[in-house]
Design a protein around this motif. Structure first.
Motif, PDB file in Angstrom:
ATOM      1  N   VAL A  49       1.119  -0.837  -0.065  1.00  0.00           N
ATOM      2  CA  VAL A  49       0.238  -0.028   0.169  1.00  0.00           C
ATOM      3  C   VAL A  49       0.848   1.055   0.054  1.00  0.00           C
ATOM      4  CG1 VAL A  49      -1.465   1.036   1.240  1.00  0.00           C
ATOM      5  CG2 VAL A  49      -1.861  -1.182   1.341  1.00  0.00           C
ATOM      6  N   CYS A  50       2.011   1.217   0.879  1.00  0.00           N
ATOM      7  CA  CYS A  50       2.613   2.513   0.777  1.00  0.00           C
ATOM      8  C   CYS A  50       3.630   2.754  -0.613  1.00  0.00           C
ATOM      9  CB  CYS A  50       3.765   2.404   2.345  1.00  0.00           C
ATOM     10  SG  CYS A  50       3.208   2.637   3.760  1.00  0.00           S
ATOM     11  N   LYS A  51       4.588   1.502  -1.174  1.00  0.00           N
ATOM     12  CA  LYS A  51       4.494   1.451  -2.217  1.00  0.00           C
ATOM     13  C   LYS A  51       3.692   2.212  -3.299  1.00  0.00           C
ATOM     14  CE  LYS A  51       6.707  -0.690  -6.257  1.00  0.00           C
ATOM     15  NZ  LYS A  51       7.696  -2.206  -6.034  1.00  0.00           N
ATOM     16  N   ALA A  52       2.500   1.541  -3.517  1.00  0.00           N
ATOM     17  CA  ALA A  52       1.270   2.634  -4.255  1.00  0.00           C
ATOM     18  C   ALA A  52       1.795   3.759  -4.248  1.00  0.00           C
ATOM     19  CB  ALA A  52       0.103   1.578  -4.562  1.00  0.00           C
ATOM     20  N   TYR A  53       0.880   3.826  -2.442  1.00  0.00           N
ATOM     21  CA  TYR A  53       0.844   5.296  -2.453  1.00  0.00           C
ATOM     22  C   TYR A  53       1.771   6.599  -3.021  1.00  0.00           C
ATOM     23  CZ  TYR A  53       0.495   9.204   0.147  1.00  0.00           C
ATOM     24  OH  TYR A  53      -0.136  11.237   1.074  1.00  0.00           O
ATOM     25  N   GLU A  54       2.852   5.840  -2.312  1.00  0.00           N
ATOM     26  CA  GLU A  54       4.005   6.900  -2.632  1.00  0.00           C
ATOM     27  C   GLU A  54       4.838   6.785  -4.440  1.00  0.00           C
ATOM     28  OE1 GLU A  54       7.533   4.596  -1.643  1.00  0.00           O
ATOM     29  OE2 GLU A  54       7.112   6.190   1.158  1.00  0.00           O
ATOM     30  N   ILE A  55       3.837   6.185  -5.066  1.00  0.00           N
ATOM     31  CA  ILE A  55       3.824   6.262  -6.788  1.00  0.00           C
ATOM     32  C   ILE A  55       3.364   7.075  -7.052  1.00  0.00           C
ATOM     33  CG2 ILE A  55       3.379   4.901  -8.959  1.00  0.00           C
ATOM     34  CD1 ILE A  55       4.982   2.306  -8.226  1.00  0.00           C
ATOM     35  N   TYR A  56       1.868   7.064  -6.709  1.00  0.00           N
ATOM     36  CA  TYR A  56       1.333   7.451  -7.099  1.00  0.00           C
ATOM     37  C   TYR A  56       1.043   9.121  -6.475  1.00  0.00           C
ATOM     38  CZ  TYR A  56      -3.840  10.071  -6.234  1.00  0.00           C
ATOM     39  OH  TYR A  56      -4.883  11.543  -5.947  1.00  0.00           O
ATOM     40  N   MET A  57       1.619   9.764  -5.521  1.00  0.00           N
ATOM     41  CA  MET A  57       2.685  10.939  -5.272  1.00  0.00           C
ATOM     42  C   MET A  57       3.169  11.536  -6.335  1.00  0.00           C
ATOM     43  SD  MET A  57       0.173  11.891  -2.949  1.00  0.00           S
ATOM     44  CE  MET A  57       1.428  13.274  -2.312  1.00  0.00           C
ATOM     45  N   ARG A  58       4.260  10.458  -6.099  1.00  0.00           N
ATOM     46  CA  ARG A  58       5.376  11.107  -7.552  1.00  0.00           C
ATOM     47  C   ARG A  58       4.272  11.549  -8.749  1.00  0.00           C
ATOM     48  NH1 ARG A  58       8.742   7.295  -6.158  1.00  0.00           N
ATOM     49  NH2 ARG A  58       7.712   5.674  -7.755  1.00  0.00           N
ATOM     50  N   GLU A  59       4.050  10.875  -9.186  1.00  0.00           N
ATOM     51  CA  GLU A  59       2.771  11.001 -11.065  1.00  0.00           C
ATOM     52  C   GLU A  59       1.684  12.199 -10.490  1.00  0.00           C
ATOM     53  OE1 GLU A  59       1.212   7.600 -11.030  1.00  0.00           O
ATOM     54  OE2 GLU A  59       2.543   6.670 -12.327  1.00  0.00           O
ATOM     55  N   ASP A  61       3.171  14.692  -8.758  1.00  0.00           N
ATOM     56  CA  ASP A  61       4.379  15.917  -8.301  1.00  0.00           C
ATOM     57  C   ASP A  61       4.829  15.903  -9.516  1.00  0.00           C
ATOM     58  OD1 ASP A  61       4.109  16.149  -5.531  1.00  0.00           O
ATOM     59  OD2 ASP A  61       5.639  14.952  -4.834  1.00  0.00           O
ATOM     60  N   GLU A  62       5.347  15.365 -10.236  1.00  0.00           N
ATOM     61  CA  GLU A  62       5.423  14.976 -11.721  1.00  0.00           C
ATOM     62  C   GLU A  62       4.187  16.527 -12.523  1.00  0.00           C
ATOM     63  OE1 GLU A  62       6.291  11.585 -13.073  1.00  0.00           O
ATOM     64  OE2 GLU A  62       8.311  11.396 -11.896  1.00  0.00           O
ATOM     65  N   LEU A  68       3.334  23.554 -14.309  1.00  0.00           N
ATOM     66  CA  LEU A  68       3.909  24.507 -13.956  1.00  0.00           C
ATOM     67  C   LEU A  68       4.756  24.852 -14.999  1.00  0.00           C
ATOM     68  CD1 LEU A  68       5.237  26.963 -11.298  1.00  0.00           C
ATOM     69  CD2 LEU A  68       6.677  25.094 -10.736  1.00  0.00           C
ATOM     70  N   ASN A  69       6.167  23.793 -15.963  1.00  0.00           N
ATOM     71  CA  ASN A  69       7.055  24.441 -16.880  1.00  0.00           C
ATOM     72  C   ASN A  69       5.847  25.213 -17.901  1.00  0.00           C
ATOM     73  OD1 ASN A  69       9.118  23.574 -14.908  1.00  0.00           O
ATOM     74  ND2 ASN A  69       9.469  21.364 -15.856  1.00  0.00           N
ATOM     75  N   GLU A  70       4.575  24.264 -18.051  1.00  0.00           N
ATOM     76  CA  GLU A  70       3.847  24.964 -19.447  1.00  0.00           C
ATOM     77  C   GLU A  70       3.558  26.082 -19.002  1.00  0.00           C
ATOM     78  OE1 GLU A  70       3.382  23.736 -22.451  1.00  0.00           O
ATOM     79  OE2 GLU A  70       5.397  22.324 -21.694  1.00  0.00           O
ATOM     80  N   GLN A  71       2.936  26.564 -17.627  1.00  0.00           N
ATOM     81  CA  GLN A  71       3.096  27.724 -18.130  1.00  0.00           C
ATOM     82  C   GLN A  71       4.144  29.460 -17.907  1.00  0.00           C
ATOM     83  OE1 GLN A  71       1.266  27.288 -13.718  1.00  0.00           O
ATOM     84  NE2 GLN A  71      -1.194  26.750 -13.943  1.00  0.00           N
ATOM     85  N   LYS A  72       4.798  28.388 -17.464  1.00  0.00           N
ATOM     86  CA  LYS A  72       6.357  28.922 -17.062  1.00  0.00           C
ATOM     87  C   LYS A  72       6.808  29.366 -18.785  1.00  0.00           C
ATOM     88  CE  LYS A  72       8.387  28.385 -12.761  1.00  0.00           C
ATOM     89  NZ  LYS A  72       9.692  27.484 -12.369  1.00  0.00           N
ATOM     90  N   LYS A  73       6.717  28.163 -20.062  1.00  0.00           N
ATOM     91  CA  LYS A  73       6.980  28.771 -21.430  1.00  0.00           C
ATOM     92  C   LYS A  73       6.399  29.649 -22.173  1.00  0.00           C
ATOM     93  CE  LYS A  73       8.303  23.877 -22.074  1.00  0.00           C
ATOM     94  NZ  LYS A  73       8.648  22.052 -22.395  1.00  0.00           N
ATOM     95  N   THR A  74       4.897  29.180 -21.533  1.00  0.00           N
ATOM     96  CA  THR A  74       3.697  30.439 -22.408  1.00  0.00           C
ATOM     97  C   THR A  74       4.181  31.785 -21.466  1.00  0.00           C
ATOM     98  OG1 THR A  74       2.264  28.467 -22.017  1.00  0.00           O
ATOM     99  CG2 THR A  74       1.036  30.843 -22.158  1.00  0.00           C
TER     100      THR A  74
END
Length: 79
Positions: A49-59, A61-62, A68-74
């Motif tokens: 469960v913790c591994k799945a949660y950490e993967i979800y949170m990393r995704e 964040d990405e 944010l990068n798209e907004q900065k590019k715009t």
């Protein structure tokens, strides 16, 4: 408080630990429930469960960083 929790669980007491910290959860629990939007998203072995949660949170964040990068590019801040 960590030592008290260890003593309680060692003596057979059931504890309900609510945390976003995978370290805390894996330290004290054998089973975990991941709640998402008020519903059980996943339930089972604490490491799975913790591994799945950490993967979800990393995704998440990405995706936030990509937006944010798209907004900065715009705005011409990034090229």
């Amino acid at each position: 408080s960590a030592e008290r929790m260890k003593n309680l669980t060692k003596d057979g007491t059931t504890l309900l630990l609510v945390s976003h910290s995978s370290v805390q959860v894996t330290q004290f629990c054998k089973q975990a429930i991941w709640m998402k939007e008020g519903q059980i998203n996943m339930q089972g072995d604490v490491l799975e469960v913790c591994k799945a949660y950490e993967i979800y949170m990393r995704e998440l964040d990405e995706k936030r960083l990509e937006r944010l990068n798209e907004q900065k590019k715009t705005k011409g801040i990034l090229k």
